[in-house]
Design an enzyme around this catalytic site. Structure first.
Site, PDB file in Angstrom:
ATOM      1  N   ASP A  74      17.054  33.107 -14.145  1.00  0.00           N
ATOM      2  CA  ASP A  74      16.696  32.898 -15.550  1.00  0.00           C
ATOM      3  C   ASP A  74      16.424  31.425 -15.847  1.00  0.00           C
ATOM      4  O   ASP A  74      16.830  30.543 -15.090  1.00  0.00           O
ATOM      5  CB  ASP A  74      17.809  33.428 -16.465  1.00  0.00           C
ATOM      6  CG  ASP A  74      19.201  33.037 -15.998  1.00  0.00           C
ATOM      7  OD1 ASP A  74      19.340  31.999 -15.334  1.00  0.00           O
ATOM      8  OD2 ASP A  74      20.155  33.773 -16.300  1.00  0.00           O
ATOM      9  N   ASN A 142      31.133  37.700 -21.898  1.00  0.00           N
ATOM     10  CA  ASN A 142      30.796  38.886 -22.699  1.00  0.00           C
ATOM     11  C   ASN A 142      30.199  39.994 -21.830  1.00  0.00           C
ATOM     12  O   ASN A 142      29.658  40.965 -22.335  1.00  0.00           O
ATOM     13  CB  ASN A 142      29.822  38.517 -23.828  1.00  0.00           C
ATOM     14  CG  ASN A 142      28.465  38.048 -23.296  1.00  0.00           C
ATOM     15  OD1 ASN A 142      28.274  37.924 -22.090  1.00  0.00           O
ATOM     16  ND2 ASN A 142      27.523  37.790 -24.192  1.00  0.00           N
ATOM     17  N   HIS A 144      27.662  39.638 -19.676  1.00  0.00           N
ATOM     18  CA  HIS A 144      26.229  39.544 -19.366  1.00  0.00           C
ATOM     19  C   HIS A 144      25.971  39.249 -17.893  1.00  0.00           C
ATOM     20  O   HIS A 144      26.804  38.669 -17.199  1.00  0.00           O
ATOM     21  CB  HIS A 144      25.509  38.544 -20.286  1.00  0.00           C
ATOM     22  CG  HIS A 144      25.704  37.092 -19.986  1.00  0.00           C
ATOM     23  ND1 HIS A 144      25.610  36.126 -20.959  1.00  0.00           N
ATOM     24  CD2 HIS A 144      25.969  36.414 -18.844  1.00  0.00           C
ATOM     25  CE1 HIS A 144      25.809  34.935 -20.417  1.00  0.00           C
ATOM     26  NE2 HIS A 144      26.028  35.084 -19.134  1.00  0.00           N
ATOM     27  N   GLU A 149      22.137  40.107 -22.427  1.00  0.00           N
ATOM     28  CA  GLU A 149      23.301  40.126 -23.308  1.00  0.00           C
ATOM     29  C   GLU A 149      23.667  41.578 -23.655  1.00  0.00           C
ATOM     30  O   GLU A 149      22.861  42.489 -23.465  1.00  0.00           O
ATOM     31  CB  GLU A 149      22.966  39.352 -24.601  1.00  0.00           C
ATOM     32  CG  GLU A 149      22.528  37.905 -24.380  1.00  0.00           C
ATOM     33  CD  GLU A 149      23.662  36.967 -23.916  1.00  0.00           C
ATOM     34  OE1 GLU A 149      24.704  37.447 -23.441  1.00  0.00           O
ATOM     35  OE2 GLU A 149      23.472  35.747 -24.031  1.00  0.00           O
TER      36      GLU A 149
HETATM   37  C1  GLP Z   1      24.816  31.777 -17.615  1.00  0.00           C
HETATM   38  C2  GLP Z   1      23.820  32.379 -16.627  1.00  0.00           C
HETATM   39  C3  GLP Z   1      24.414  33.489 -15.861  1.00  0.00           C
HETATM   40  C4  GLP Z   1      25.763  33.077 -15.318  1.00  0.00           C
HETATM   41  C5  GLP Z   1      26.684  32.843 -16.454  1.00  0.00           C
HETATM   42  C6  GLP Z   1      28.088  32.447 -16.007  1.00  0.00           C
HETATM   43  O1  GLP Z   1      24.786  32.363 -18.843  1.00  0.00           O
HETATM   44  N1  GLP Z   1      22.628  32.835 -17.256  1.00  0.00           N
HETATM   45  O2  GLP Z   1      23.560  33.877 -14.811  1.00  0.00           O
HETATM   46  O3  GLP Z   1      26.269  34.079 -14.506  1.00  0.00           O
HETATM   47  O4  GLP Z   1      26.160  31.809 -17.226  1.00  0.00           O
HETATM   48  O5  GLP Z   1      28.155  31.065 -15.821  1.00  0.00           O
HETATM   49  P1  GLP Z   1      29.371  30.301 -15.197  1.00  0.00           P
HETATM   50  O6  GLP Z   1      29.251  30.483 -13.727  1.00  0.00           O
HETATM   51  O7  GLP Z   1      29.152  28.876 -15.607  1.00  0.00           O
HETATM   52  O8  GLP Z   1      30.604  30.889 -15.749  1.00  0.00           O
END
Ligand code: GLP
Length: 252
Positions: A74, A142, A144, A149
Site C-alpha cells: 500500500d 483494528n 486491518h 479497514e
Molecule cells: C499500516 C500498514 C499495514 C501494517 C500496519 C501495522 O497501517 N498499512 O500494512 O500492517 O500498519 O503496522 P505496524 O507494524 O507499525 O504495527
C-alpha cells in the site's frame, strides 16, 4: 457459495527477533529458488528490523540482488518514492537495494496517484510477473490488513481507501509536524488471497485483541484479517504478548 475455512499455521515465538529469523529464512529460500519469484513486502514497525538485515545480506553478497523481484501492499495517496512518510520511501530507506531494483523495473511500487487506470495497470504488472509468491503482512490494532479497514468487502482488488481514525493515530509519528494523510491506495483482500503463501507477524499487547479476532472470531469484514482463514497457506508468527488473548494456538 460459502468459502471453506482453513486454519493458519500459528506459531508463538520467544521474541520478535526469532519470528524475524523465520521470515528471513523464507525470503532467502525464495531468492535462492533461482526463478525470480515475486516477493510482497509489508511496512510498519513490525518489519522495521528486516530491511536493514536484507540490505546487509545483499551488500555482503550472501543474497543474490539479481534474484530480487518485489512489490508491496500500500501507499499513501500523493506520496511518490522520494517523499518522506511514504511506504516506498520507508522501504528504500531501510533497504537501498530496493531503489536500485525499482530503477531496473524489478521493484514494482504501488501507484501513489491512485487513478483507476494506474491501479488496474499495477494489477496486470503483478500478474505478468507471475503473481506474488510470498506476501508479508502486519495487522492493524483494528484488524486491518494493508489498508483494508473494517467493513471493506473481501472481494476488492487494488483500490483507494479512507483511513480509519486508529490507523491515522498510529501513523501520526511518521508525519509529524504534519497530519497523516486521509487516503491511501491499497491491495485489496482479494489481492492478498491470491499470494501463494502469506506470513503475518504481530507483536505486542496492543495487537492481542485483533489477533484473537482474526484467529478465533467470526470470518467477517468487521475483522478484515479474518479473511486469512480462507487462505490455504498462511503462517502467523506472534510473540507472547500478541498471543495473550488466544485460547488455542500451538506453541513452539
Ligand atoms: C499500516 C500498514 C499495514 C501494517 C500496519 C501495522 O497501517 N498499512 O500494512 O500492517 O500498519 O503496522 P505496524 O507494524 O507499525 O504495527
Amino acid at each position: 457459495m460459502v468459502a471453506r475455512e482453513s486454519v493458519p499455521d500459528v506459531r508463538i515465538t520467544a521474541s520478535p527477533a526469532q519470528a524475524q529469523d523465520l521470515v528471513f529464512d523464507e525470503i532467502r529460500a525464495l531468492l535462492l529458488r533461482g526463478q525470480r519469484s515475486l516477493l510482497g513486502l509489508a511496512t510498519g514497525a513490525t518489519y522495521a528490523g528486516l530491511f536493514p538485515r536484507l540490505q546487509a545480506e545483499f551488500a555482503a553478497g550472501r543474497l543474490p540482488i539479481e534474484a530480487l523481484l518485489a512489490t508491496h501492499l500500500d501507499e499513501y495517496l500523493g506520496f511518490p518514492p522520494e517523499r518522506k512518510g511514504g511506504m516506498v520511501h520507508e522501504l528504500e530507506t531501510g533497504c537501498p537495494v530496493l531503489a536500485e531494483r525499482r530503477r531496473a523495473g524489478m521493484f514494482l511500487p504501488v501507484p501513489h496517484e491512485g487513478s483507476e487506470t494506474a491501479l488496474r495497470a499495477h494489477e496486470q504488472r503483478l500478474q505478468r510477473a507471475g503473481g506474488v509468491h510470498l506476501q508479508l503482512l502486519g495487522i492493524g490494532r483494528n484488524g486491518h490488513l494493508a489498508f483494508n479497514e473494517p467493513g471493506t468487502p473481501f472481494e476488492l482488488g487494488f483500490h483507494i481507501t479512507t483511513l480509519a481514525a486508529t490507523t491515522r493515530d498510529d501513523a501520526k509519528p511518521r508525519f509529524l509536524p504534519e497530519e497523516p494523510p486521509l487516503q491511501a491506495c491499497t491491495a485489496g483482500l482479494a489481492t492478498i488471497l491470491l499470494a501463494r503463501r502469506v506470513i503475518l507477524c504481530a507483536f505486542g499487547k496492543a495487537k492481542a485483541p485483533a489477533v484473537a479476532a482474526m484467529l478465533e472470531g467470526e470470518v467477517t469484514t468487521a475483522c478484515p484479517a479474518s479473511v486469512l482463514r480462507r487462505h490455504g497457506n498462511a503462517l502467523v508468527l506472534l510473540d507472547r504478548e500478541a498471543a495473550s488473548e488466544l485460547g488455542r494456538a500451538a506453541r513452539v
